[in-house]
Design a protein around this motif. Structure first.
Motif, PDB file in Angstrom:
ATOM      1  N   SER A  42       1.752   2.704   5.476  1.00 43.63           N
ATOM      2  CA  SER A  42       1.736   3.656   4.363  1.00 43.63           C
ATOM      3  C   SER A  42       1.559   5.064   4.916  1.00 43.63           C
ATOM      4  O   SER A  42       1.358   5.263   6.114  1.00 43.63           O
ATOM      5  CB  SER A  42       0.593   3.333   3.395  1.00 43.63           C
ATOM      6  OG  SER A  42      -0.649   3.755   3.940  1.00 43.63           O
ATOM      7  N   THR A  43       1.604   6.065   4.035  1.00 41.36           N
ATOM      8  CA  THR A  43       1.335   7.451   4.434  1.00 41.36           C
ATOM      9  C   THR A  43      -0.094   7.859   4.077  1.00 41.36           C
ATOM     10  O   THR A  43      -0.433   9.040   4.119  1.00 41.36           O
ATOM     11  CB  THR A  43       2.321   8.412   3.758  1.00 41.36           C
ATOM     12  OG1 THR A  43       2.144   8.337   2.332  1.00 41.36           O
ATOM     13  CG2 THR A  43       3.757   8.062   4.110  1.00 41.36           C
ATOM     14  N   VAL A  44      -0.928   6.896   3.727  1.00 38.20           N
ATOM     15  CA  VAL A  44      -2.319   7.137   3.344  1.00 38.20           C
ATOM     16  C   VAL A  44      -3.205   7.014   4.583  1.00 38.20           C
ATOM     17  O   VAL A  44      -3.126   6.019   5.309  1.00 38.20           O
ATOM     18  CB  VAL A  44      -2.774   6.135   2.268  1.00 38.20           C
ATOM     19  CG1 VAL A  44      -4.208   6.429   1.840  1.00 38.20           C
ATOM     20  CG2 VAL A  44      -1.840   6.164   1.064  1.00 38.20           C
ATOM     21  N   ILE A  87     -10.613  -3.495  -0.307  1.00 35.91           N
ATOM     22  CA  ILE A  87      -9.177  -3.836  -0.322  1.00 35.91           C
ATOM     23  C   ILE A  87      -8.522  -3.317  -1.592  1.00 35.91           C
ATOM     24  O   ILE A  87      -7.413  -2.760  -1.557  1.00 35.91           O
ATOM     25  CB  ILE A  87      -8.973  -5.349  -0.161  1.00 35.91           C
ATOM     26  CG1 ILE A  87      -9.351  -5.778   1.263  1.00 35.91           C
ATOM     27  CG2 ILE A  87      -7.527  -5.743  -0.467  1.00 35.91           C
ATOM     28  CD1 ILE A  87      -9.352  -7.269   1.480  1.00 35.91           C
ATOM     29  N   LYS A  88      -9.204  -3.457  -2.725  1.00 38.25           N
ATOM     30  CA  LYS A  88      -8.675  -2.951  -3.988  1.00 38.25           C
ATOM     31  C   LYS A  88      -8.504  -1.434  -3.926  1.00 38.25           C
ATOM     32  O   LYS A  88      -7.487  -0.888  -4.392  1.00 38.25           O
ATOM     33  CB  LYS A  88      -9.602  -3.319  -5.147  1.00 38.25           C
ATOM     34  CG  LYS A  88      -9.098  -2.838  -6.502  1.00 38.25           C
ATOM     35  CD  LYS A  88     -10.069  -3.198  -7.621  1.00 38.25           C
ATOM     36  CE  LYS A  88      -9.563  -2.673  -8.963  1.00 38.25           C
ATOM     37  NZ  LYS A  88     -10.535  -2.932 -10.057  1.00 38.25           N
ATOM     38  N   THR A  89      -9.477  -0.736  -3.354  1.00 39.47           N
ATOM     39  CA  THR A  89      -9.379   0.713  -3.190  1.00 39.47           C
ATOM     40  C   THR A  89      -8.145   1.076  -2.374  1.00 39.47           C
ATOM     41  O   THR A  89      -7.403   2.011  -2.719  1.00 39.47           O
ATOM     42  CB  THR A  89     -10.652   1.254  -2.514  1.00 39.47           C
ATOM     43  OG1 THR A  89     -11.785   0.983  -3.339  1.00 39.47           O
ATOM     44  CG2 THR A  89     -10.552   2.761  -2.284  1.00 39.47           C
ATOM     45  N   CYS A  90      -7.903   0.353  -1.307  1.00 37.91           N
ATOM     46  CA  CYS A  90      -6.729   0.604  -0.468  1.00 37.91           C
ATOM     47  C   CYS A  90      -5.431   0.354  -1.231  1.00 37.91           C
ATOM     48  O   CYS A  90      -4.477   1.137  -1.126  1.00 37.91           O
ATOM     49  CB  CYS A  90      -6.771  -0.277   0.778  1.00 37.91           C
ATOM     50  SG  CYS A  90      -8.081   0.150   1.945  1.00 37.91           S
ATOM     51  N   PHE A 118      -0.515   4.725  -5.488  1.00 41.40           N
ATOM     52  CA  PHE A 118      -0.365   6.101  -5.954  1.00 41.40           C
ATOM     53  C   PHE A 118      -0.011   7.075  -4.823  1.00 41.40           C
ATOM     54  O   PHE A 118       0.273   8.234  -5.077  1.00 41.40           O
ATOM     55  CB  PHE A 118      -1.641   6.568  -6.649  1.00 41.40           C
ATOM     56  CG  PHE A 118      -1.840   5.973  -8.016  1.00 41.40           C
ATOM     57  CD1 PHE A 118      -1.189   6.492  -9.118  1.00 41.40           C
ATOM     58  CD2 PHE A 118      -2.679   4.881  -8.199  1.00 41.40           C
ATOM     59  CE1 PHE A 118      -1.363   5.957 -10.382  1.00 41.40           C
ATOM     60  CE2 PHE A 118      -2.865   4.326  -9.460  1.00 41.40           C
ATOM     61  CZ  PHE A 118      -2.206   4.857 -10.553  1.00 41.40           C
ATOM     62  N   ASP A 119      -0.040   6.597  -3.579  1.00 41.98           N
ATOM     63  CA  ASP A 119       0.257   7.415  -2.398  1.00 41.98           C
ATOM     64  C   ASP A 119      -0.659   8.633  -2.316  1.00 41.98           C
ATOM     65  O   ASP A 119      -0.208   9.784  -2.264  1.00 41.98           O
ATOM     66  CB  ASP A 119       1.726   7.846  -2.383  1.00 41.98           C
ATOM     67  CG  ASP A 119       2.172   8.377  -1.028  1.00 41.98           C
ATOM     68  OD1 ASP A 119       1.564   7.989  -0.010  1.00 41.98           O
ATOM     69  OD2 ASP A 119       3.123   9.177  -0.992  1.00 41.98           O
TER      70      ASP A 119
END
Length: 220
Positions: free
Chosen positions: A58-60, A27-30, A36-37
């Motif tokens: 998001s756009t990730v 979750i932290k990684t996400c 930072f997108d």
């Protein structure tokens, strides 16, 4: 080369493939990736449903690895992994080739292994990157691995898993780019720890970078 932090972020697959990672870590990684997108979050397939949920809106992109990290699982298993991960939300798949077969010169077997995964990936409208694990290969083998990947219909070639003796090297990235031209993407992965190193990889020909030091790189 000069890139803004925002521009550089879109080269980065923010990666967490540690076997010790917990749900909290993922979750932290996400959250970091969304902040930072970055281009994506790259995780082991178990975590794809969670990552897909966390990245919603998001756009990730959520992406995963197949045949990881050794590449010696059979093709049917790689195809199953691919279909399962995409059904769970993966937008891109990074598969490891059968490294031993490439070293042995059995290029037809390597190509067919990649082709089956490429077909499964493209049937669902997603992208395939092919991990060569360049630390085990000489220049001729790197070229042949790139040629097999292109012949099989892959979208990218990639240097490394990050779990071998060495990660991406500038010379290997340049060789891969020279081999595939502008027909395929090139992903440099493993051992990229600073903004300087990231920019050097891009200058050498990388169009995507696999990094776990994303926050450090983008905060410099």
């Amino acid at each position: 080369m000069e890139l803004t932090t925002k521009e550089l972020a879109k080269y980065l697959d923010h990666t967490n493939l540690s076997p010790e990672s917990t749900e909290e870590d993922i979750i932290k990684t996400c959250q970091e990736a969304v902040e930072f997108d970055t281009a994506s979050v790259c995780v082991n397939s178990y975590w794809i449903p969670l990552v897909t949920k966390e990245l919603t809106g998001s756009t990730v992109n959520p992406i995963t690895v197949v045949g990881f990290p050794l590449g010696a699982t059979n093709t049917a298993t790689k195809v199953f992994e691919t279909n399962s991960a995409i059904d769970d939300g993966a937008e891109e798949v990074d598969m490891v080739i059968n490294i031993g077969e490439l070293i042995a010169g059995h290029d037809d077997n390597v190509t067919e292994d990649i082709r089956k995964v490429a077909e499964a990936t493209h049937a669902k409208g997603k992208l395939l990157k092919v991990i060569l694990e360049t630390s085990y290969l000489n220049d001729d083998q790197i070229v042949r691995g790139c040629q097999a990947s292109e012949a099989a219909g892959a979208d990218y070639v990639k240097t490394s898993t990050g779990f071998s003796s060495a990660g991406a090297k500038l010379a290997d990235v340049a060789l891969m780019r020279a081999t595939v031209g502008d027909r395929l993407g090139v992903k440099a992965s493993g051992g990229i720890h600073s903004r300087k190193e990231a920019l050097e990889m891009i200058e050498a020909g990388a169009s995507r970078l696999g990094v776990s030091a994303t926050v450090k790189i983008l905060s410099e």
